[in-house]
Structures are given as C-alpha cells and as structure tokens.
Design an enzyme around this catalytic site. Structure first.
Site, short mmCIF file in Angstrom:
data_model
loop_
_atom_site.label_atom_id
_atom_site.label_comp_id
_atom_site.label_asym_id
_atom_site.label_seq_id
_atom_site.Cartn_x
_atom_site.Cartn_y
_atom_site.Cartn_z
N GLY A 227 0.83 -1.20 0.00
CA GLY A 227 0.00 0.00 0.00
C GLY A 227 0.87 1.25 0.00
O GLY A 227 2.02 1.23 -0.44
N SER A 228 0.32 2.31 0.54
CA SER A 228 1.00 3.61 0.45
C SER A 228 2.10 3.75 1.50
O SER A 228 2.09 3.08 2.54
CB SER A 228 -0.03 4.73 0.64
OG SER A 228 -0.62 4.60 1.92
N GLU A 247 5.52 -3.29 0.90
CA GLU A 247 5.65 -3.03 -0.54
C GLU A 247 4.91 -1.74 -0.80
O GLU A 247 3.67 -1.71 -0.80
CB GLU A 247 5.02 -4.19 -1.34
CG GLU A 247 5.67 -5.56 -1.11
CD GLU A 247 7.06 -5.67 -1.73
OE1 GLU A 247 7.42 -4.84 -2.58
OE2 GLU A 247 7.79 -6.59 -1.32
N LEU A 248 5.65 -0.65 -1.00
CA LEU A 248 5.02 0.67 -1.00
C LEU A 248 5.10 1.34 -2.38
O LEU A 248 5.32 0.69 -3.39
CB LEU A 248 5.66 1.53 0.10
CG LEU A 248 5.74 0.84 1.48
CD1 LEU A 248 6.46 1.73 2.49
CD2 LEU A 248 4.36 0.46 2.00
N CYS A 281 2.09 0.71 -8.85
CA CYS A 281 3.21 1.18 -8.03
C CYS A 281 4.46 1.45 -8.87
O CYS A 281 5.26 2.32 -8.54
CB CYS A 281 3.51 0.17 -6.94
SG CYS A 281 3.62 -1.51 -7.55
N GLU A 375 4.38 10.61 -5.27
CA GLU A 375 3.82 9.54 -6.12
C GLU A 375 2.52 10.07 -6.73
O GLU A 375 1.55 10.34 -6.02
CB GLU A 375 3.52 8.29 -5.28
CG GLU A 375 2.93 7.18 -6.13
CD GLU A 375 2.60 5.92 -5.34
OE1 GLU A 375 2.13 6.01 -4.19
OE2 GLU A 375 2.81 4.83 -5.89
P1 NAP Z 1 -3.49 2.39 1.16
O1 NAP Z 1 -4.44 3.50 1.29
O2 NAP Z 1 -2.18 2.49 1.86
O3 NAP Z 1 -4.28 1.07 1.66
C1 NAP Z 1 -3.71 -0.21 1.60
C2 NAP Z 1 -4.39 -1.13 2.60
O4 NAP Z 1 -4.10 -0.68 3.94
C3 NAP Z 1 -5.90 -1.15 2.49
O5 NAP Z 1 -6.36 -2.45 2.74
C4 NAP Z 1 -6.32 -0.21 3.61
O6 NAP Z 1 -7.65 -0.43 4.06
C5 NAP Z 1 -5.31 -0.58 4.67
N1 NAP Z 1 -5.13 0.43 5.71
C6 NAP Z 1 -5.48 1.74 5.69
N2 NAP Z 1 -5.14 2.33 6.86
C7 NAP Z 1 -4.57 1.38 7.63
C8 NAP Z 1 -4.00 1.37 8.93
N3 NAP Z 1 -3.94 2.48 9.68
N4 NAP Z 1 -3.49 0.22 9.43
C9 NAP Z 1 -3.51 -0.92 8.67
N5 NAP Z 1 -4.06 -0.97 7.42
C10 NAP Z 1 -4.56 0.16 6.91
O7 NAP Z 1 -3.15 2.08 -0.37
P2 NAP Z 1 -4.12 2.04 -1.63
O8 NAP Z 1 -4.58 3.42 -1.94
O9 NAP Z 1 -5.11 0.96 -1.50
O10 NAP Z 1 -3.07 1.56 -2.76
C11 NAP Z 1 -2.23 2.43 -3.42
C12 NAP Z 1 -0.82 2.42 -2.85
O11 NAP Z 1 -0.29 1.11 -2.85
C13 NAP Z 1 0.14 3.23 -3.72
O12 NAP Z 1 0.99 3.98 -2.91
C14 NAP Z 1 0.90 2.17 -4.48
O13 NAP Z 1 2.16 2.56 -4.96
C15 NAP Z 1 1.01 1.11 -3.45
N6 NAP Z 1 1.29 -0.19 -4.07
C16 NAP Z 1 2.53 -0.73 -3.93
C17 NAP Z 1 2.83 -1.93 -4.57
C18 NAP Z 1 4.17 -2.59 -4.43
O14 NAP Z 1 4.26 -3.78 -4.71
N7 NAP Z 1 5.21 -1.89 -4.04
C19 NAP Z 1 1.86 -2.56 -5.35
C20 NAP Z 1 0.60 -1.96 -5.47
C21 NAP Z 1 0.33 -0.77 -4.82
P3 NAP Z 1 -8.85 0.52 3.53
O15 NAP Z 1 -8.94 0.26 2.07
O16 NAP Z 1 -10.01 0.03 4.31
O17 NAP Z 1 -8.45 1.93 3.85
#
Ligand code: NAP
Length: 473
Positions: A227-228, A247-248, A281, A375
């Site tokens: 995630g982020s 993995e961010l 990502c 990003e």
């Molecule tokens: P995100 O907002 O960080 O959410 C990711 C996951 O974390 C979701 O399941 C979210 O649940 C959960 N989450 C949110 N707040 C949390 C907390 N305080 N504690 C634990 N879990 C929590 O990311 P996204 O918008 O879904 O995805 C986009 C990001 O992912 C981008 O930054 C992208 O670059 C990154 N990404 C990285 C890779 C890699 O392999 N490096 C691959 C794909 C994506 P909710 O949905 O319920 O908020």
C-alpha cells in the site's frame, strides 16, 4: 447486495455495512460488513487456537491446495476478471492479465512448496563442531496478516497468501475496502481448494480499525503489507515485535539515451505510464530523455498518448479507465495545475470528467513540483531533458522512493554503471520500470519499502528457520 465476511470457520453477516461503488459510473455494486476491533480479536484468537492444523499439514497437502486453487481460478477467471474491472476500474484487458498473473503466482508458490530446501549444516567443518550433526527445517510463523491495496486486488493478495499456504501459516486477510469482493472470491477459491476453514479469516472494514487491530494483535507474527508509504510508516510504528514486509509506492523513472532503440519501445513506455490510469506502483512517472532527442521523443510519445481510448473499463476497446475515486482525480488535476504554474507544458491539455483524468504529458516540469517529487498514481508522465550521466543519476535518485528504474541504452558500461548507482530495488535495462514477472525478487528501497516478494523470497519472509543439532559424541 449484502456480502459476507469469513471468520470463526464460517461465512458471517455484519451488523453495519459499507458500499463499494463502481469508479466508472459510481453505482453501488455491493455492500460489505464494517467489522469492529472486537470482531478482529475474536477472529485472531480462533486462528491462534487452530494454527497447529496448518503446522501439522504435510507439504504435499499444502502443495495440493495451491494446485487446486490454481485450477479453480483458471475455471473462474472470467468472473474474477469482471469483478476486478468493475470494482477497481481497471480495463477488462488489464483485469484478465491480472488473473493470468495470479495463476502464475499460484503456480510458482506450488513449485516452491514442493521444492524448498531444508538442509544439513556441516557443523564439523568447525573445530567446535566435532561429533555434532546439524540440520535446519523451515517452520510456519503461525498467524500472518495480509493487508492489500486496491490496484491489484487478486495478484498482490496471492503474493502473500499463496506462500503462506505453502509454508503452513494461518491467514488473516484484510482487503482494500474499494475491492473487497475480489478478496472474497479469492477466499472462496482457497476454501474450495481444501484450505482449512479454521485457519483463515477474511475481515472487511476500515483500515484504521480493522487494519490497525490486526497489526497490533500479539498473536499476529508477521504483517505483509502492500500500500501507500503513509500507511506503511504507520504500520512500522505500531507493529511491535513482528516481521514486516512493506511493498510501497514510487515515482519510478525511465532514462532514455540517444544511442538506444527508443523508437522500438515507445509503445511500451506509453503502456507503462497509463496502465490502470497510472495507478500502478511501478508506473512510469518520470522520463528523462537525452537532450538531442528530447523534442522528437516528446512529439512521438504525445502522438501515441493521443491514440489511447478513454472510457468504460468493461469495454475491450478501452485503454484507460477511471481513477479509483474523484478525490484522487482532483488531487492529480491540482498537481498538474501546480506544475503548469511553475512553467511546465501540459499536453494535450488538463482535462477531467468526474473520476476520469485524461492522459497527458508534462514537459519540462520543475524538479521541485509534486508531479516529480511525490507519487502521482495518475495517468500523467513527466518528460524532462538531461545532458550528462551524473546529472540524470542524481535526478533519478533525488526521490524519497526507490522501487524500479528503466534505462534505455546500447552502451554496456553505461548500463552497468546505472545498474549499480541507481538507488532502487530493480534496474531494468532496455525495458520499462513497470516490468514485473511474478517469480522475480520484487520490492523497493528507501520509501518504497522493506523486504522482497516473489514466491521464493516470500517463503523466507513468512517462515522461520529452526536449527536442530545432534550431539553424537
Ligand atoms: P493504502 O491507502 O495504503 O491502503 C492499503 C491497505 O491498507 C488497504 O487495505 C487499507 O484499508 C489498509 N489500511 C489503511 N489504513 C490502515 C492502517 N492504519 N493500518 C492498517 N491498514 C490500513 O493504499 P491504496 O490506496 O489501496 O493503494 C495504493 C498504494 O499502494 C500506492 O501507494 C501504491 O504505490 C502502493 N502499491 C505498492 C505496490 C508494491 O508492490 N510496491 C503494489 C501496489 C500498490 P482501507 O482500504 O479500508 O483503507
């Protein structure tokens, strides 16, 4: 339609629900339970009690589950791809590719389960080892958490879940709220494949409640998060004594030298920037082009961008669909406006309709603008010129992120220099930074994360080595 979650060994209703809407037409697709931290606690206590079921399961049975899951996914691939496209907004072509990659991830995890090594340690090669015989085995960690983002709701979950099955862990799975139904389909497939219902929990609800309760739970021995950066940092602060894999995000760069066959790769450089409306990502966010070819490159790149078909993700004709929500589309639009105010040229134009941001390029962006530094996660790409190797290495490395980088050149010495000096987890010579095959070690440095995925590497992240020594003297 009200959907269910899975814990305490069965599918369950919720008390409160949240909506999942199509990012394209904003219609409600389905509703999922909004669980509480008490639900999380109960679910994990139950997994902890049952973790021996997985620990005692033989390798061939764990491998069999993965093989079965692979075959079931193969049969259900149309349904899964359509669900991904509907809730995530990626085009149906991209969703089908994700399912094919998910099948690959299951296959590699199956192979790894069959073949991972547990080896003899030649203790008597040390003078302190005489009369001793040692070997190590690989053990599961117990309960491990899978927390995943919206953009690859199937394959990125499989990158954590399939190796967990392979090493014998219990799984607590929290999908992104935008894309929970794909997660549910994956759990259905695993259960049908023979994974014990006592050993998995599929929990939906808000990240800050359900996600954090999972991360802070003492029975959870590892958190595998994609995630982020913002949430990754939060997890690393609250996880206490746990393994964490993060993995961010990234603002991945591509460097194009005039000696390369760049014309041949233009199409790929466009795909790598606008796939899933730039919400990948390893999307190409910055292209640095050697000055002598800058004008020609930008012109020809723009011509290709103009041919991209924008619209309904379910249409086979569509190349670029919506962004995940309007707030993110507005954010990216504002970043474009900021770069324009600071002197960049946006082509063909800045245009947004609801969640759809039309693909554009940003020429000559100042390096201190958000479109360069942060990003973007949007269908835009910065194209800037450079003159010297040192200069471009510095620009690429001047980022809080470091996931992957693409370098186009025919000069072998230069390719090696860039491979060594660019601060990222993967350097791709003569291809785009968005290149990923599911068996490779994948992950970042700096703000792009900690640890590597790819089944072989995830086995290490999600298992423990236990040494056994026999004193034979
Ligand atoms: P995100 O907002 O960080 O959410 C990711 C996951 O974390 C979701 O399941 C979210 O649940 C959960 N989450 C949110 N707040 C949390 C907390 N305080 N504690 C634990 N879990 C929590 O990311 P996204 O918008 O879904 O995805 C986009 C990001 O992912 C981008 O930054 C992208 O670059 C990154 N990404 C990285 C890779 C890699 O392999 N490096 C691959 C794909 C994506 P909710 O949905 O319920 O908020």
């Amino acid at each position: 339609m009200k959907e269910k979650v899975f814990f305490l060994g069965k599918w369950q209703q919720g008390e409160e629900y949240f909506d999942i809407k199509s990012p394209y037409d904003l219609k409600t697709l389905w509703e999922f339970p909004f669980l509480s931290s008490e639900d999380v606690q109960k679910a994990i206590d139950f997994l902890e009690k049952n973790k021996k079921i997985m620990k005692d399961m033989s390798r061939h049975k764990r491998a069999q589950i993965l093989e079965n899951a692979r075959n079931i996914l193969e049969k259900r691939k149309e349904e899964v791809a359509k669900t991904i496209s509907l809730e995530c907004g990626k085009t149906i072509k991209e969703a089908k590719t994700e399912v094919e990659r998910g099948i690959d991830t299951l296959t590699y995890s199956f192979i790894e389960t069959k073949s991972y090594k547990e080896e003899v340690v030649p203790l008597d090669s040390s003078k302190y080892g005489e009369g001793k015989m040692g070997f190590y085995i690989r053990e599961p960690l117990g309960v491990v958490a899978t927390i995943t983002p919206f953009n690859f709701p199937l394959n990125l979950a499989l990158h954590k879940i399939a190796p967990s099955v392979g090493v014998g862990n219990c799984i607590v799975f929290k999908p992104a709220s935008y894309t929970a139904r794909t997660g549910k389909l994956l759990v259905e497939i695993l259960l049908e494949a023979g994974y014990p219902p006592e050993c998995i929990a599929f929990l939906t609800g808000s990240g800050s409640v359900v996600g954090e309760s999972i991360v802070q739970n003492d029975y959870v021995k590892a958190v595998s998060f994609t995630g982020s950066l913002e949430i990754g940092e939060r997890i690393s602060r609250i996880a206490k004594m746990k393994r964490i894999t993060l993995e961010l995000g990234s603002n991945s760069a591509c460097v194009v030298f005039k000696d390369s066959e760049w014309e041949k790769y233009l199409e790929r450089m466009v795909r790598g920037a606008y796939a899933l409306a730039g919400q990948v990502c390893i999307s190409i966010q910055r292209i640095y082009v050697e000055k002598e070819i800058y004008d020609e490159f930008s012109q020809r790149y723009l011509e290709k961008v103009k041919t991209l078909k924008v619209g309904d993700p379910l249409s086979e004709e569509t190349d670029v669909g919506p962004m995940i929500d309007e707030a993110n589309a507005i954010r990216a639009e504002n970043w474009l406006k900021e770069s324009e105010e600071k002197g960049a040229e946006i082509l063909p134009e800045i245009k947004r309709e609801g969640t759809i941001l039309y693909p554009c390029i940003v020429k000559n962006a100042s390096e201190d603008t958000k479109v360069c530094k942060k990003e973007a996660f949007a269908p835009l790409v910065v194209i800037n010129p450079f003159e010297k190797d040192n200069e471009v290495i510095e620009k690429v490395n001047n980022s809080i992120y470091g996931l992957q980088c693409g370098v186009f050149t025919k000069d072998i010495k230069r390719a090696f220099r860039f491979a060594k000096e660019i601060e990222v987890g993967g350097v791709i010579i003569n291809d785009i930074p968005s290149y990923r095959v599911d068996l490779m070690p994948y992950g970042g440095v700096k703000g792009s994360g900690i640890g590597r995925e790819g089944p072989h590497f995830t086995f290490d992240e999600l298992s423990e080595i236990k040494l056994i020594v026999f004193n034979l003297s």
